[in-house]
Write an enzyme that holds these catalytic residues in place. Structure first.
Site, mmCIF file in Angstrom:
data_model
loop_
_atom_site.group_PDB
_atom_site.id
_atom_site.type_symbol
_atom_site.label_atom_id
_atom_site.label_comp_id
_atom_site.label_asym_id
_atom_site.label_seq_id
_atom_site.Cartn_x
_atom_site.Cartn_y
_atom_site.Cartn_z
ATOM 1 N N THR A 1 -24.216 -124.341 -6.722
ATOM 2 C CA THR A 1 -24.097 -123.828 -8.131
ATOM 3 C C THR A 1 -23.876 -124.947 -9.128
ATOM 4 O OG1 THR A 1 -21.631 -123.356 -7.730
ATOM 5 C CG2 THR A 1 -22.869 -121.510 -7.249
ATOM 6 N N HIS B 1 -5.141 -131.049 -4.722
ATOM 7 C CA HIS B 1 -5.837 -129.722 -3.747
ATOM 8 C C HIS B 1 -4.815 -129.686 -2.775
ATOM 9 C CE1 HIS B 1 -7.299 -132.789 -0.432
ATOM 10 N NE2 HIS B 1 -7.032 -133.778 -1.336
ATOM 11 N N GLU C 1 -11.267 -129.238 -1.721
ATOM 12 C CA GLU C 1 -11.693 -130.566 -2.451
ATOM 13 C C GLU C 1 -12.184 -131.307 -1.546
ATOM 14 O OE1 GLU C 1 -10.185 -134.750 -3.120
ATOM 15 O OE2 GLU C 1 -10.160 -133.828 -1.296
ATOM 16 N N GLU C 2 -12.141 -131.345 -0.107
ATOM 17 C CA GLU C 2 -12.427 -132.292 1.029
ATOM 18 C C GLU C 2 -13.962 -131.968 0.895
ATOM 19 O OE1 GLU C 2 -11.113 -134.394 2.053
ATOM 20 O OE2 GLU C 2 -9.023 -134.112 2.351
ATOM 21 N N ASP D 1 -3.103 -136.921 -5.721
ATOM 22 C CA ASP D 1 -3.613 -136.298 -4.502
ATOM 23 C C ASP D 1 -2.694 -136.843 -3.269
ATOM 24 O OD1 ASP D 1 -5.174 -135.716 -2.259
ATOM 25 O OD2 ASP D 1 -7.087 -136.186 -3.103
ATOM 26 N N HIS E 1 -8.011 -138.612 7.340
ATOM 27 C CA HIS E 1 -9.054 -137.505 7.808
ATOM 28 C C HIS E 1 -9.219 -137.372 9.360
ATOM 29 C CE1 HIS E 1 -11.525 -137.145 3.711
ATOM 30 N NE2 HIS E 1 -10.252 -137.064 3.619
#
Lengths: 739, 739
Positions: free
Chosen positions: B259, B369, B417-418, B446, B546
């Protein structure tokens, strides 16, 4: 004294002293004491201004403004720049400041040494007929050497020659009809009449079908209520003389064609001429109906449909080629020779400012263009004459120290409007950031008086209530017991679900300098004029529009003897301006947008719903968005009523005013119509579809109906539906409580 | 009494009474008397907040937030939504209001039933080696069934198999080097290491050269200061264990990929998956360096260049295929099997508001986030732990009635967010109108603590002075005599022409949720964290980034024992927030933008001038624009100094604050970079060129240098030059006097 007497005296003295203190503290208001009432609209001042706006001064302004032809960037145009600067810098009646803004812009002119020609050439090469190169000198003004030859600005040079066809108004469907009738358009010259589609579209559409050149004329049936003889027309009536030719810009967009989205300042990125989009692709030339009659009444081929017939006194035929028994041999061709050239010229805007007393960083703008095609007494000088009178009256009050507006007022005299709203568009590009953040409204008065019957106003919905309020305070010219509002209501009205029967406020296209303000910047805009009684004339516009017959005498004798309609426009526009500049709370009614949106939604549901539902495309999200907007607008209206009772907190007032100001901005989406320069306003972009709803949605549906099996076309419909809903939700959010 | 006595008494009494009146009027201030001083920043309140921000509470917040994996839209992510709502709706320490905003967004997940695999397959089809499917369970957390398998989000499903090549960081020039070395890339699997270019770019670039699949690993040379053995790495140090794999989004833009430019609400226009731009074109999978070592140390072909070598303990070679004497037969292929799927999921933002007392329609936003890849103790929970502590302290003051900010404060916990800054981007799309008009600043925290050495702040230039002021009021953690500012100055500084030696404020890319605020909306934004001493580590980022090793224990043991760096970040961020929300005059220094612009101009003159001048392209208009900006900023600074002495007129203060707020907006041009979603800020769009100047201009020059004979390339240079000058002039106009 006895002790009790002493006590009594001391107590008495103390009481007296104390009384003094109490009286001094509570009884006498301190000098710079709390809350002087905030500056608001002053009815007395409004009355003063109304009474000082003088018909005779407007008349004298117009006499001077229209004395000579003043096409954009000509010496007389520059003279008028100086006139405006002098008026606005006058120590008794001028404004706080006035300055000139110059842009180097790409204009298009005919070649004085090599005039454009339209000729009938026999198969053997003999010239059988030449159209006039200039209009007949009927009143002296037409012989002025500064009168520009009729031409189609931005039409390319070239010398196409071919058989003549008649293409009605030059719309896509007109050319298709010719093809359907077996007319081979390739290499032809298409004779078209003004109206129906834009000027440039007649050439664009024709070129798609192989047409080599286009002629355009004004049919007496469209402009003169069928009058066409010299003794029936100007200077014997307001009607267009047979030799009159409408000039005009044939550029399809607006703004300087060589600098879209950049102001034409020294740093502007300028397109190469060959890269410019929107110029007519083929040579085009306008002619008078006297010459058109020679061509059209001699044209052969099948008879044109009834709707294509006009008032030249013969049956119009389609061509190609001439009648066997006519004035020209059947295979004679028409030669169109165009020598137009584009040139970079310096065009000036003149800006005049009255600094706001309380909110100098809120602007109410009022503008009109200055450049004409010829003398331009009506277009644009009637508006400029009004502008000068309003600025004189307000300037005098400012210079006397009687009044200073709450918000800043900016007067503008735009350059090069006739070439495509160039001065105003370049201004919005240069001052984009400032205007987008701080402009409250834009008022345009271009042609002030088309005719003297009734007000005609166009605007976005928030403008409606303020124009109504103003029109109710102005007496209708020539009708002593009616107001401008009453007369307007009689001539043009509609039934509003919320207000009952009210005058019809038109919507804004791109016909004058408001275009960039509303479409590009999302500033609540309006256009005000006096106009025809549509029951008495079917003229497409005032007959001498863009001709050498649009003179002071024309206005004085036919359009507005006594200049009382000019005065009524001046009063209505000035009243509107003052309401916008001085009202503590901005006089915008956001729920008037609710009515528009509800109407758009209903039209979509009725006309598009049956097409969309089977495709699984629901209008529900749009309906929900409109509902949310209505609720937010109604609540804000309530909040404003409460605030009116206690408007002492300037930041609370400012907060609501900002919501009112920014509402129009919320409908902008710069990605909504990427192929249409400057059109960002989701509600008022051009609509080709006949369904009176969100234009992007309506147009996409119309396109998809043509290729119903193309999923991309339906994706565009869904995308436009989403753009519309997002804009309405964004607008609702702007009106909802701030935190 | 005698007449003169009577007179004397009367006069005396009158004098007494009069004295009383005078005293009462002038001597006693009236109760609701003029001009209580306008609400301004309160140093005492600032001190209270600083002292109440509690390291232990941050620690306990983090323990709870990082207890379980909470990838976007998972049940634990939804649990944390409820946790945030509860905290912000708490009657003693909550905010005025808190609500959840849900968007249906397109995410990408591996298939639990069919895990992605990376295998070495012999020419005969035997599986010789399989990479790990999950990280080693070293501390218990890695065995949680909610740990998501390492994957490259948005990489397509597929099973490419081919010879292995080593492509360094997967940049365009890396692949070109391979080709130049005679390596045929068609059908190969490219092994790349993290860093250098974005994740997705490694696949995009490879696919252009015919690569069929991409592997990505983290080299211990890039992340671990060369440590690679189990006993050297977590849980024995902060270093990345051999099995650790960096997950991440491989989408090249940001926001919900389906979108762009629409909020993912029910009315959003959604692209078909096949029409989405920016996904990696070929299957891609990340692996740990333990597995990468097996592949890379057995790879054949020519030796890779020195700059391509890493710390796996062998010479890296280019391939294709394996070493003759290695672990796998020379022609063994690598099979990459990816089963990722995209899915629409409901992702939530949580918003909490403290309504402003004086200017509720001005917003200071603070966000982070909430979603992690695994437990995400550092990323993002360190930031969320700080966010919760700041909102607790401020909420408590509000609930007690001790304090209410001048402007509204909005706290945000963004979702997804990731996957590409999705929650924050959808928020900016939904509330575009409101934010663009009314947002003063956006603060992002963050990852609060990358490491415990020094502050690292990024922001646009107006943010510099306010961050400096805040950092000067916070003690540096662990350095009792220094402030955060002092310590920052020691670790990272630059010489400013106006300020002398000052800490280096970084510029904002698109690494976290500030991206849409600064690039799309033009809101002055900043990002605040504690980070490394670059003289002590060359780690690209904190080593367990991560991975499933980013746990509470990791933070508590290695990153910030005692949570004092967390506390310092909380204090710096809260101090910044209060300065923005409470200062009567916004604490932005516009002349700090002058310095940036002058620097950009000088870099352009020095590095691009020699290329542009021979082409007839002058930087003069840009120089004039920068000069105009400098002058306007300096004058506004002076005006602000004057205003500080007499700030009693709320509208005069508001006017200047609006100029300060809108300055950043003035640099937006939605048509500047049409191919780069959301990038409208002319100064901070991505720059590929190494010249530190206006990015559009620098990039266009770089491109034109590649095709110097193409006039279109130079037209793009001229256009970008014009866009830059227009933005600077527009910004100058915003700062110039309003009327």
């Amino acid at each position: 004294m006895q002790w009790w007497k002493v006590t009594l005296v001391v107590v008495g003295l103390a009481a007296l002293f104390g009384l003094g203190i109490i009286l001094g503290h509570f009884g006498i208001p301190k000098k710079d004491d709390p809350t002087p009432p905030p500056q608001d609209l002053d009815q007395e001042l409004l009355g003063t201004v109304m009474s000082q706006l003088d018909a005779h001064r407007i008349q004298e302004n117009l006499r001077e403004l229209s004395l000579k032809p003043h096409m954009a960037t000509t010496p007389r145009d520059e003279d008028l720049v100086r006139l405006l600067l002098q008026r606005w810098q006058n120590p008794e009646s001028g404004l706080d400041a006035a300055e000139q803004g110059v842009y180097e812009v790409l204009l298009s002119f005919p070649n004085q040494e090599q005039p454009n020609t339209v000729r009938v050439v026999s198969p053997g090469g003999a010239i059988l007929f030449s159209a006039r190169r200039s209009e007949e000198n009927l009143t002296g003004e037409q012989g002025d050497p500064e009168v520009v030859q009729p031409y189609a600005a931005y039409a390319p040079a070239g010398t196409p020659q071919g058989l003549l066809v008649y293409a009605n108004r030059g719309s896509e469907s007109d050319y298709e009809h010719l093809k359907a009738q077996g007319v081979n358009l390739t290499g032809t010259i298409a004779l078209t009449r003004y109206g129906g589609v834009g000027r440039g579209a007649k050439a664009v559409n024709g070129a798609k079908h192989g047409v080599a050149g286009v002629l355009v004329y004004t049919d007496p049936g469209d402009i003169n209520d069928n009058l066409k003889l010299p003794n029936e027309t100007f200077p014997n009536s307001w009607a267009l003389p047979p030799s009159g030719v409408e000039r005009g810009s044939y550029y399809e967009h607006f703004g300087d064609p060589s600098t879209p989205y950049f102001p034409s300042t020294p740093f502007a990125f300028r397109l190469e001429n060959a890269d410019i989009q929107g110029f007519p692709p083929i040579p085009t030339q306008p002619i008078g109906f006297e010459d058109a009659q020679q061509l059209l009444c001699n044209l052969g081929g099948s008879p044109a449909p009834a709707a294509w017939q006009g008032a030249l006194g013969c049956q119009y035929r389609l061509g190609p080629g001439f009648l066997d028994n006519g004035q020209f041999p059947r295979d004679s061709q028409v030669n169109v020779t165009v020598h137009n050239r584009v040139e970079l010229r310096n065009s000036s805007n003149v800006l005049g400012v009255i600094r706001g007393a309380v909110e100098p960083d809120r602007y109410v703008l009022y503008g009109n263009h200055r450049d004409s095609w010829v003398h331009g007494a009506v277009d644009p000088s009637s508006g400029t004459a009004v502008l000068l009178e309003i600025s004189r009256v307000l300037g005098t009050l400012v210079k006397k120290g009687t009044w200073r507006p709450r918000r800043s007022v900016v007067f503008a005299s735009w350059g090069a409007e006739e070439f495509g709203l160039i001065g105003s568009t370049e201004f919005t590009e240069e001052f984009f950031t400032k205007l987008q953040e701080w402009a409250v409204a834009y008022i345009n008065v271009d042609i002030a008086v088309f005719a003297n019957a009734t007000l005609r106003a166009q605007g976005t919905p928030p403008a409606q209530s303020v124009i109504f309020s103003a029109a109710k305070q102005v007496p209708a010219p020539g009708k002593s017991t009616l107001t401008v509002y009453d007369s307007w209501l009689q001539h043009s009205n509609r039934s509003s679900p919320t207000h009952g029967v009210i005058p019809s406020l038109g919507s804004l296209g791109a016909g004058s300098d408001y275009a960039a303000f509303v479409h590009f910047l999302g500033i609540t805009s309006m256009d005000i004029a006096y106009t025809y009684d549509r029951s008495k004339t079917s003229a497409r516009i005032y007959p001498t529009y863009h001709t050498a017959f649009d003179t002071f005498q024309y206005v004085e004798s036919f359009l507005d003897p006594g200049f009382i309609s000019h005065q009524a426009v001046a009063r209505t526009a000035a009243n509107t301006l003052l309401r916008l500049s001085d009202s503590l709370l901005l006089p915008f009614k956001t729920s008037d947008y609710s009515e528009t949106l509800r109407g758009f939604l209903q039209a979509a549901q009725e006309a598009l719903g049956p097409v969309l539902t089977p495709r699984g495309i629901s209008l529900e999200p749009l309906a929900a968005a409109v509902g949310r907007f209505e609720q937010a607008a109604a609540k804000l209206d309530q909040h404003i009523e409460t605030l009116k009772n206690n408007p002492s907190d300037p930041l609370k007032v400012r907060m609501v005013n900002d919501q009112l100001m920014l509402l129009e901005r919320a409908f902008l989406n710069p990605r909504a119509f990427p192929e249409k320069y400057y059109y960002s306003h989701v509600l008022w972009a051009p609509r080709t579809s006949s369904v009176p709803t969100f234009p992007g949605l309506a147009n996409a549906c119309e396109e998809a109906a043509k290729t119903p099996d193309d999923p991309k076309a339906w994706a565009t419909v869904r995308k436009q539906l989403s753009i519309a809903a997002m804009a309405v939700v964004g607008a609702a959010i702007t009106l909802e409580p701030v935190a």
